[in-house]
Scaffold this motif. Structure first.
Motif, PDB file in Angstrom:
ATOM      1  N   ILE A 236     -19.347  -6.516 -65.686  1.00 52.54           N
ATOM      2  CA  ILE A 236     -20.618  -6.556 -66.406  1.00 52.54           C
ATOM      3  C   ILE A 236     -20.610  -5.538 -67.542  1.00 52.54           C
ATOM      4  O   ILE A 236     -20.952  -5.845 -68.683  1.00 52.54           O
ATOM      5  CB  ILE A 236     -21.801  -6.283 -65.451  1.00 52.54           C
ATOM      6  CG1 ILE A 236     -21.762  -7.281 -64.281  1.00 52.54           C
ATOM      7  CG2 ILE A 236     -23.124  -6.371 -66.207  1.00 52.54           C
ATOM      8  CD1 ILE A 236     -21.823  -8.743 -64.692  1.00 52.54           C
ATOM      9  N   SER A 237     -20.242  -4.319 -67.229  1.00 49.93           N
ATOM     10  CA  SER A 237     -19.967  -3.277 -68.222  1.00 49.93           C
ATOM     11  C   SER A 237     -21.149  -2.887 -69.099  1.00 49.93           C
ATOM     12  O   SER A 237     -21.021  -2.756 -70.308  1.00 49.93           O
ATOM     13  CB  SER A 237     -18.758  -3.674 -69.086  1.00 49.93           C
ATOM     14  OG  SER A 237     -17.599  -3.768 -68.293  1.00 49.93           O
ATOM     15  N   GLU A 238     -22.289  -2.692 -68.480  1.00 53.18           N
ATOM     16  CA  GLU A 238     -23.402  -2.012 -69.121  1.00 53.18           C
ATOM     17  C   GLU A 238     -23.258  -0.512 -68.824  1.00 53.18           C
ATOM     18  O   GLU A 238     -22.504  -0.121 -67.918  1.00 53.18           O
ATOM     19  CB  GLU A 238     -24.731  -2.536 -68.589  1.00 53.18           C
ATOM     20  CG  GLU A 238     -24.980  -4.013 -68.858  1.00 53.18           C
ATOM     21  CD  GLU A 238     -25.157  -4.323 -70.346  1.00 53.18           C
ATOM     22  OE1 GLU A 238     -25.489  -3.385 -71.110  1.00 53.18           O
ATOM     23  OE2 GLU A 238     -24.949  -5.489 -70.735  1.00 53.18           O
ATOM     24  N   PRO A 239     -23.956   0.341 -69.564  1.00 54.91           N
ATOM     25  CA  PRO A 239     -23.797   1.785 -69.309  1.00 54.91           C
ATOM     26  C   PRO A 239     -24.044   2.187 -67.861  1.00 54.91           C
ATOM     27  O   PRO A 239     -23.290   3.000 -67.295  1.00 54.91           O
ATOM     28  CB  PRO A 239     -24.830   2.413 -70.257  1.00 54.91           C
ATOM     29  CG  PRO A 239     -24.911   1.453 -71.395  1.00 54.91           C
ATOM     30  CD  PRO A 239     -24.783   0.091 -70.767  1.00 54.91           C
ATOM     31  N   ILE A 258     -14.973  -3.738 -69.440  1.00 55.41           N
ATOM     32  CA  ILE A 258     -14.494  -4.750 -70.391  1.00 55.41           C
ATOM     33  C   ILE A 258     -15.203  -4.703 -71.729  1.00 55.41           C
ATOM     34  O   ILE A 258     -14.909  -5.509 -72.606  1.00 55.41           O
ATOM     35  CB  ILE A 258     -14.621  -6.173 -69.800  1.00 55.41           C
ATOM     36  CG1 ILE A 258     -16.086  -6.527 -69.515  1.00 55.41           C
ATOM     37  CG2 ILE A 258     -13.772  -6.313 -68.555  1.00 55.41           C
ATOM     38  CD1 ILE A 258     -16.276  -7.958 -69.085  1.00 55.41           C
ATOM     39  N   GLN A 259     -16.157  -3.795 -71.910  1.00 51.44           N
ATOM     40  CA  GLN A 259     -16.848  -3.710 -73.185  1.00 51.44           C
ATOM     41  C   GLN A 259     -16.862  -2.271 -73.668  1.00 51.44           C
ATOM     42  O   GLN A 259     -16.359  -1.372 -73.025  1.00 51.44           O
ATOM     43  CB  GLN A 259     -18.273  -4.266 -73.067  1.00 51.44           C
ATOM     44  CG  GLN A 259     -18.306  -5.754 -72.807  1.00 51.44           C
ATOM     45  CD  GLN A 259     -19.724  -6.278 -72.718  1.00 51.44           C
ATOM     46  OE1 GLN A 259     -20.682  -5.569 -72.991  1.00 51.44           O
ATOM     47  NE2 GLN A 259     -19.868  -7.528 -72.335  1.00 51.44           N
ATOM     48  N   GLY A 260     -17.484  -2.080 -74.840  1.00 50.09           N
ATOM     49  CA  GLY A 260     -17.461  -0.804 -75.511  1.00 50.09           C
ATOM     50  C   GLY A 260     -18.016   0.347 -74.696  1.00 50.09           C
ATOM     51  O   GLY A 260     -18.842   0.180 -73.816  1.00 50.09           O
ATOM     52  N   GLY A 261     -17.556   1.515 -75.049  1.00 52.70           N
ATOM     53  CA  GLY A 261     -17.956   2.739 -74.390  1.00 52.70           C
ATOM     54  C   GLY A 261     -16.827   3.741 -74.510  1.00 52.70           C
ATOM     55  O   GLY A 261     -15.747   3.429 -75.005  1.00 52.70           O
ATOM     56  N   LEU A 271     -12.258   6.431 -66.305  1.00 47.44           N
ATOM     57  CA  LEU A 271     -12.935   5.208 -66.755  1.00 47.44           C
ATOM     58  C   LEU A 271     -12.226   4.758 -68.010  1.00 47.44           C
ATOM     59  O   LEU A 271     -12.120   5.522 -68.980  1.00 47.44           O
ATOM     60  CB  LEU A 271     -14.413   5.466 -67.044  1.00 47.44           C
ATOM     61  CG  LEU A 271     -15.180   4.322 -67.730  1.00 47.44           C
ATOM     62  CD1 LEU A 271     -15.301   3.117 -66.802  1.00 47.44           C
ATOM     63  CD2 LEU A 271     -16.575   4.789 -68.180  1.00 47.44           C
ATOM     64  N   ILE A 272     -11.704   3.519 -68.012  1.00 46.95           N
ATOM     65  CA  ILE A 272     -10.998   2.989 -69.171  1.00 46.95           C
ATOM     66  C   ILE A 272     -11.660   1.695 -69.636  1.00 46.95           C
ATOM     67  O   ILE A 272     -12.312   1.002 -68.855  1.00 46.95           O
ATOM     68  CB  ILE A 272      -9.506   2.733 -68.881  1.00 46.95           C
ATOM     69  CG1 ILE A 272      -9.333   1.652 -67.803  1.00 46.95           C
ATOM     70  CG2 ILE A 272      -8.820   4.026 -68.452  1.00 46.95           C
ATOM     71  CD1 ILE A 272      -7.881   1.227 -67.601  1.00 46.95           C
ATOM     72  N   HIS A 273     -11.502   1.376 -70.917  1.00 45.42           N
ATOM     73  CA  HIS A 273     -12.041   0.150 -71.502  1.00 45.42           C
ATOM     74  C   HIS A 273     -10.883  -0.665 -72.058  1.00 45.42           C
ATOM     75  O   HIS A 273     -10.018  -0.130 -72.756  1.00 45.42           O
ATOM     76  CB  HIS A 273     -13.036   0.475 -72.616  1.00 45.42           C
ATOM     77  CG  HIS A 273     -14.257   1.190 -72.131  1.00 45.42           C
ATOM     78  ND1 HIS A 273     -14.245   2.548 -71.850  1.00 45.42           N
ATOM     79  CD2 HIS A 273     -15.512   0.750 -71.860  1.00 45.42           C
ATOM     80  CE1 HIS A 273     -15.446   2.905 -71.439  1.00 45.42           C
ATOM     81  NE2 HIS A 273     -16.227   1.846 -71.435  1.00 45.42           N
TER      82      HIS A 273
END
Length: 341
Positions: A236-239, A258-261, A271-273
């Motif tokens: 999902i990759s929300e903050p 899977i998304q920006g951050g 934590l990796i993106h």
């Protein structure tokens, strides 16, 4: 060849329209594919709405495809006209899948076994590739669990967590973790998908309607029963979901988003993106697609559940709107370009 039909975005953040579009010719190492099915992904509506990844317009979006080899370019071995194939395209390179014909490098195309139909085959590449990249690829591309994609490693006795297990990416993450013998495999999803997710390999499903994101770390640790939690995949990759996945890790664990951050490394936890474009590039990408081909032949990877959209390419417009409005759960929307009027 005459023109084909394609779903075009005429300008940045514009509105999609079905129109004529030239059919390309394959160059060295390429194959021209007649697209029989193409799947929709959340990134498609986000690309249109936000206006990222694509620099040149009119543009064709779309990532997942299945179809038939139509023309084989020079230097290509192992493929011939009529072969049934699947794979993942990259729209920023001008070969989006929301059209009736696409060009693909032959090295990134996977043959479809007789047991798999076009619709099911088209539901898999982006979801599988995103899960495999994040879990298997060596750092900095992924968590480095199995860079060779041979699934020879065994993580029995280690717990794993997937946030958003009913999403396309989440479903494949669960299956990949099962193949590496993780147990327990805990996921967070709607309770109505419990039996299906357990059939894929999940041992515990946390009901998202009953458990807030803030309570996920404690819930996962309790279900793990003392087992080390060294991997968490955030589909999902929300903050707040990224923070939950990072917080539940044991010492030395990795959370994949899977998304920006911003990546972080605190107290031995990471934590990796991941980057979508890395799917097909380099040694890992080629090995990953070859591995998928073997798994399809063996029948050990289950495709997403699907819903076929009506009206060919035109049906994609309403499908993307449904996705943007959170009106799709537990299924992959698939369009059939050759049915475009």
């Amino acid at each position: 060849m005459p023109d084909q039909k394609a779903l075009l975005l005429p300008q940045k953040q514009g509105q999609f329209v079905v129109d004529n579009w030239p059919i390309p010719s394959p160059g060295h190492g390429e194959v021209l594919i007649k697209v029989q099915a193409t799947a929709l992904n959340p990134v498609d509506w986000k690309m249109r709405k936000v206006g990222f990844l694509i620099d040149k317009y009119p543009a064709v979006f779309g990532w997942d495809f299945s179809g038939d080899v139509e023309v084989v370019g020079e230097g290509v071995e192992g493929f011939e006209k009529g072969d049934r194939v699947t794979g993942m395209s990259y729209p920023a390179r001008g070969n989006g899948t929301f059209q009736q014909y696409i060009l693909m490098p032959a090295r990134l195309v996977v043959k479809i076994p007789p047991s798999l139909n076009y619709v099911d085959a088209a539901s898999m590449p982006v979801g599988y590739g995103t899960a495999a990249l994040g879990l298997l690829a060596a750092p900095p591309l992924g968590a480095g669990l199995n860079p060779s994609c041979d699934f020879s490693v065994n993580h029995a006795g280690e717990a794993a967590f997937v946030f958003g297990g009913s999403s396309s990416v989440g479903q494949f993450a669960i299956q990949i973790l099962r193949k590496m013998k993780y147990s327990p495999i805990i996921t967070y999803a709607s309770a109505r998908h419990t039996e299906f997710l357990k059939s894929l390999g999940a041992t515990h499903v946390i009901d998202r309607a009953a458990t807030p994101t803030s309570s996920v770390p404690d819930t996962v640790r309790a279900l793990a029963g003392g087992a080390a939690i060294n991997i968490a995949y955030d589909a999902i990759s929300e903050p707040d979901t990224q923070e939950a996945c990072f917080s539940l890790l044991s010492q030395g664990g990795v959370a994949v988003a899977i998304q920006g951050g911003e990546d972080k490394d605190v107290g031995g936890r990471k934590l990796i993106h991941i980057v979508l474009e890395a799917h097909g590039d380099g040694e890992f990408g080629e090995g990953m697609w070859k591995s998928l081909g073997r798994q399809l032949e063996e029948g050990v990877i289950v495709p997403n559940r699907t819903e076929i959209l009506p009206n060919g390419l035109a049906g994609i417009i309403d499908g993307l709107k449904r996705m943007e409005d959170n009106g799709v759960s537990g299924v992959k929307l698939v369009a059939l370009p050759q049915e475009t009027s």
